[in-house]
Design a protein around this motif. Sequence first.
Motif, PDB file in Angstrom:
ATOM      1  N   GLU A 152       0.890  -1.153   0.000  1.00  0.00           N
ATOM      2  CA  GLU A 152       0.000   0.000   0.000  1.00  0.00           C
ATOM      3  C   GLU A 152       0.933   1.209   0.000  1.00  0.00           C
ATOM      4  OE1 GLU A 152      -2.996   2.261   3.074  1.00  0.00           O
ATOM      5  OE2 GLU A 152      -2.882   0.077   3.167  1.00  0.00           O
ATOM      6  N   THR A 153       0.612   2.227  -0.760  1.00  0.00           N
ATOM      7  CA  THR A 153       1.445   3.430  -0.781  1.00  0.00           C
ATOM      8  C   THR A 153       0.602   4.628  -0.396  1.00  0.00           C
ATOM      9  OG1 THR A 153       1.053   3.782  -3.152  1.00  0.00           O
ATOM     10  CG2 THR A 153       3.028   2.525  -2.524  1.00  0.00           C
ATOM     11  N   GLU A 154       1.238   5.544   0.308  1.00  0.00           N
ATOM     12  CA  GLU A 154       0.569   6.768   0.749  1.00  0.00           C
ATOM     13  C   GLU A 154       1.497   7.946   0.520  1.00  0.00           C
ATOM     14  OE1 GLU A 154      -2.473   7.409   1.995  1.00  0.00           O
ATOM     15  OE2 GLU A 154      -3.120   5.318   1.975  1.00  0.00           O
ATOM     16  N   LEU A 155       0.933   9.012  -0.018  1.00  0.00           N
ATOM     17  CA  LEU A 155       1.653  10.261  -0.224  1.00  0.00           C
ATOM     18  C   LEU A 155       0.983  11.314   0.640  1.00  0.00           C
ATOM     19  CD1 LEU A 155       3.784  11.910  -1.777  1.00  0.00           C
ATOM     20  CD2 LEU A 155       2.056  12.282  -3.545  1.00  0.00           C
ATOM     21  N   ALA A 156       1.789  12.048   1.402  1.00  0.00           N
ATOM     22  CA  ALA A 156       1.249  13.087   2.271  1.00  0.00           C
ATOM     23  C   ALA A 156       2.107  14.337   2.144  1.00  0.00           C
ATOM     24  CB  ALA A 156       1.239  12.605   3.714  1.00  0.00           C
ATOM     25  N   VAL A 157       1.558  15.454   2.562  1.00  0.00           N
ATOM     26  CA  VAL A 157       2.260  16.731   2.557  1.00  0.00           C
ATOM     27  C   VAL A 157       2.303  17.242   3.988  1.00  0.00           C
ATOM     28  CG1 VAL A 157       2.231  19.126   1.739  1.00  0.00           C
ATOM     29  CG2 VAL A 157       1.490  17.276   0.216  1.00  0.00           C
ATOM     30  N   GLY A 158       3.488  17.659   4.432  1.00  0.00           N
ATOM     31  CA  GLY A 158       3.614  18.221   5.770  1.00  0.00           C
ATOM     32  C   GLY A 158       4.995  17.994   6.338  1.00  0.00           C
ATOM     33  N   SER A 159       5.106  18.204   7.629  1.00  0.00           N
ATOM     34  CA  SER A 159       6.355  17.956   8.348  1.00  0.00           C
ATOM     35  C   SER A 159       6.546  16.447   8.437  1.00  0.00           C
ATOM     36  CB  SER A 159       6.272  18.565   9.741  1.00  0.00           C
ATOM     37  OG  SER A 159       7.342  18.111  10.538  1.00  0.00           O
ATOM     38  N   PRO A 160       7.620  15.896   7.850  1.00  0.00           N
ATOM     39  CA  PRO A 160       7.757  14.444   7.771  1.00  0.00           C
ATOM     40  C   PRO A 160       7.608  13.716   9.106  1.00  0.00           C
ATOM     41  CG  PRO A 160       9.342  15.467   6.349  1.00  0.00           C
ATOM     42  CD  PRO A 160       8.700  16.576   7.138  1.00  0.00           C
ATOM     43  N   ALA A 161       8.283  14.152  10.130  1.00  0.00           N
ATOM     44  CA  ALA A 161       8.201  13.452  11.415  1.00  0.00           C
ATOM     45  C   ALA A 161       6.778  13.463  11.953  1.00  0.00           C
ATOM     46  CB  ALA A 161       9.161  14.071  12.425  1.00  0.00           C
ATOM     47  N   ARG A 162       6.133  14.601  11.896  1.00  0.00           N
ATOM     48  CA  ARG A 162       4.768  14.706  12.406  1.00  0.00           C
ATOM     49  C   ARG A 162       3.822  13.830  11.592  1.00  0.00           C
ATOM     50  NH1 ARG A 162       3.027  20.416  13.366  1.00  0.00           N
ATOM     51  NH2 ARG A 162       4.041  19.972  15.330  1.00  0.00           N
ATOM     52  N   VAL A 163       3.967  13.858  10.269  1.00  0.00           N
ATOM     53  CA  VAL A 163       3.094  13.051   9.414  1.00  0.00           C
ATOM     54  C   VAL A 163       3.277  11.565   9.699  1.00  0.00           C
ATOM     55  CG1 VAL A 163       2.653  12.347   7.021  1.00  0.00           C
ATOM     56  CG2 VAL A 163       2.896  14.777   7.578  1.00  0.00           C
ATOM     57  N   ILE A 164       4.520  11.123   9.859  1.00  0.00           N
ATOM     58  CA  ILE A 164       4.794   9.704  10.122  1.00  0.00           C
ATOM     59  C   ILE A 164       4.167   9.269  11.451  1.00  0.00           C
ATOM     60  CG2 ILE A 164       6.617   8.007  10.623  1.00  0.00           C
ATOM     61  CD1 ILE A 164       8.392   9.754   8.645  1.00  0.00           C
ATOM     62  N   VAL A 165       4.360  10.043  12.496  1.00  0.00           N
ATOM     63  CA  VAL A 165       3.802   9.707  13.808  1.00  0.00           C
ATOM     64  C   VAL A 165       2.273   9.730  13.752  1.00  0.00           C
ATOM     65  CG1 VAL A 165       3.594  10.483  16.216  1.00  0.00           C
ATOM     66  CG2 VAL A 165       5.845  10.427  15.093  1.00  0.00           C
ATOM     67  N   ASP A 166       1.701  10.755  13.134  1.00  0.00           N
ATOM     68  CA  ASP A 166       0.241  10.839  13.031  1.00  0.00           C
ATOM     69  C   ASP A 166      -0.321   9.689  12.205  1.00  0.00           C
ATOM     70  OD1 ASP A 166       0.279  13.132  14.571  1.00  0.00           O
ATOM     71  OD2 ASP A 166      -0.093  14.506  12.887  1.00  0.00           O
ATOM     72  N   TYR A 167       0.379   9.332  11.132  1.00  0.00           N
ATOM     73  CA  TYR A 167      -0.095   8.223  10.303  1.00  0.00           C
ATOM     74  C   TYR A 167      -0.107   6.925  11.112  1.00  0.00           C
ATOM     75  CZ  TYR A 167      -1.007   5.334   6.261  1.00  0.00           C
ATOM     76  OH  TYR A 167      -1.602   4.458   5.388  1.00  0.00           O
ATOM     77  N   ALA A 168       0.949   6.689  11.848  1.00  0.00           N
ATOM     78  CA  ALA A 168       1.016   5.476  12.668  1.00  0.00           C
ATOM     79  C   ALA A 168      -0.111   5.451  13.694  1.00  0.00           C
ATOM     80  CB  ALA A 168       2.371   5.381  13.366  1.00  0.00           C
ATOM     81  N   THR A 169      -0.417   6.587  14.274  1.00  0.00           N
ATOM     82  CA  THR A 169      -1.479   6.686  15.271  1.00  0.00           C
ATOM     83  C   THR A 169      -2.852   6.459  14.642  1.00  0.00           C
ATOM     84  OG1 THR A 169      -0.162   8.259  16.553  1.00  0.00           O
ATOM     85  CG2 THR A 169      -2.533   8.216  16.991  1.00  0.00           C
ATOM     86  N   ASP A 170      -3.082   7.064  13.497  1.00  0.00           N
ATOM     87  CA  ASP A 170      -4.413   7.068  12.879  1.00  0.00           C
ATOM     88  C   ASP A 170      -4.735   5.827  12.052  1.00  0.00           C
ATOM     89  OD1 ASP A 170      -4.683   9.584  13.999  1.00  0.00           O
ATOM     90  OD2 ASP A 170      -4.251  10.658  12.133  1.00  0.00           O
ATOM     91  N   HIS A 171      -3.738   4.999  11.737  1.00  0.00           N
ATOM     92  CA  HIS A 171      -3.967   3.875  10.824  1.00  0.00           C
ATOM     93  C   HIS A 171      -3.620   2.511  11.425  1.00  0.00           C
ATOM     94  CE1 HIS A 171      -3.957   7.317   8.073  1.00  0.00           C
ATOM     95  NE2 HIS A 171      -4.780   6.572   7.355  1.00  0.00           N
ATOM     96  N   ASP A 172      -3.670   2.387  12.718  1.00  0.00           N
ATOM     97  CA  ASP A 172      -3.443   1.102  13.385  1.00  0.00           C
ATOM     98  C   ASP A 172      -2.148   0.427  12.946  1.00  0.00           C
ATOM     99  OD1 ASP A 172      -5.800   1.236  14.907  1.00  0.00           O
ATOM    100  OD2 ASP A 172      -6.978   0.499  13.201  1.00  0.00           O
ATOM    101  N   ILE A 173      -1.083   1.208  12.867  1.00  0.00           N
ATOM    102  CA  ILE A 173       0.236   0.671  12.545  1.00  0.00           C
ATOM    103  C   ILE A 173       0.787  -0.025  13.783  1.00  0.00           C
ATOM    104  CG2 ILE A 173       2.603   1.300  11.915  1.00  0.00           C
ATOM    105  CD1 ILE A 173       0.571   1.598   9.597  1.00  0.00           C
ATOM    106  N   ASP A 174       1.388  -1.184  13.580  1.00  0.00           N
ATOM    107  CA  ASP A 174       1.966  -1.940  14.688  1.00  0.00           C
ATOM    108  C   ASP A 174       3.463  -1.719  14.852  1.00  0.00           C
ATOM    109  OD1 ASP A 174      -0.443  -3.494  15.415  1.00  0.00           O
ATOM    110  OD2 ASP A 174      -0.197  -4.308  13.392  1.00  0.00           O
ATOM    111  N   HIS A 175       4.116  -1.282  13.772  1.00  0.00           N
ATOM    112  CA  HIS A 175       5.586  -1.227  13.779  1.00  0.00           C
ATOM    113  C   HIS A 175       6.015  -0.271  12.663  1.00  0.00           C
ATOM    114  CE1 HIS A 175       9.449  -3.978  13.747  1.00  0.00           C
ATOM    115  NE2 HIS A 175       9.738  -2.727  13.987  1.00  0.00           N
TER     116      HIS A 175
END
Length: 148
Positions: free
Chosen positions: A90-113
Amino acid sequence: MSKHILVPMDGAPLSEKALEVALSENDDAEFTVLHVIDPADPGYSYPIDVDVTREPLHGSEAWYDRAEDLADDLFAAAQETADDYDVELETELAVGSPARVIVDYATDHDIDHIIMGSHGRDEESRILLGSVTETVAFRAPVRVTLVR
């Protein structure tokens, strides 16, 4: 129940290596490759070396179009790597501050690792952690594996 693994990729060699490690060490997992276009740093959003004096004006529509085209190339290369493991990414493209986007994505999408490169510079760099990696490692709500 399979794990959902996030692999943030910026096109740097270590992010590519992180994808290979993720795929080789995690059978039966779901994988999402995330690329972040950073409007605050014109060089970060490109997975290749750029000469910002020759590229489209930073922040312009042409600049975003170029960043999206390069992200498509990055995703295609990532899928070629995944094909060797018979995995559909699965691929996702986002715009924003990379660190914040990565952490938010992990939080919002049930990422385990999260599995990511230790820094975005070349593999021979003596730096231990890049600033994005350091922020993700300390703020992520899930386990983070750093690949060097």
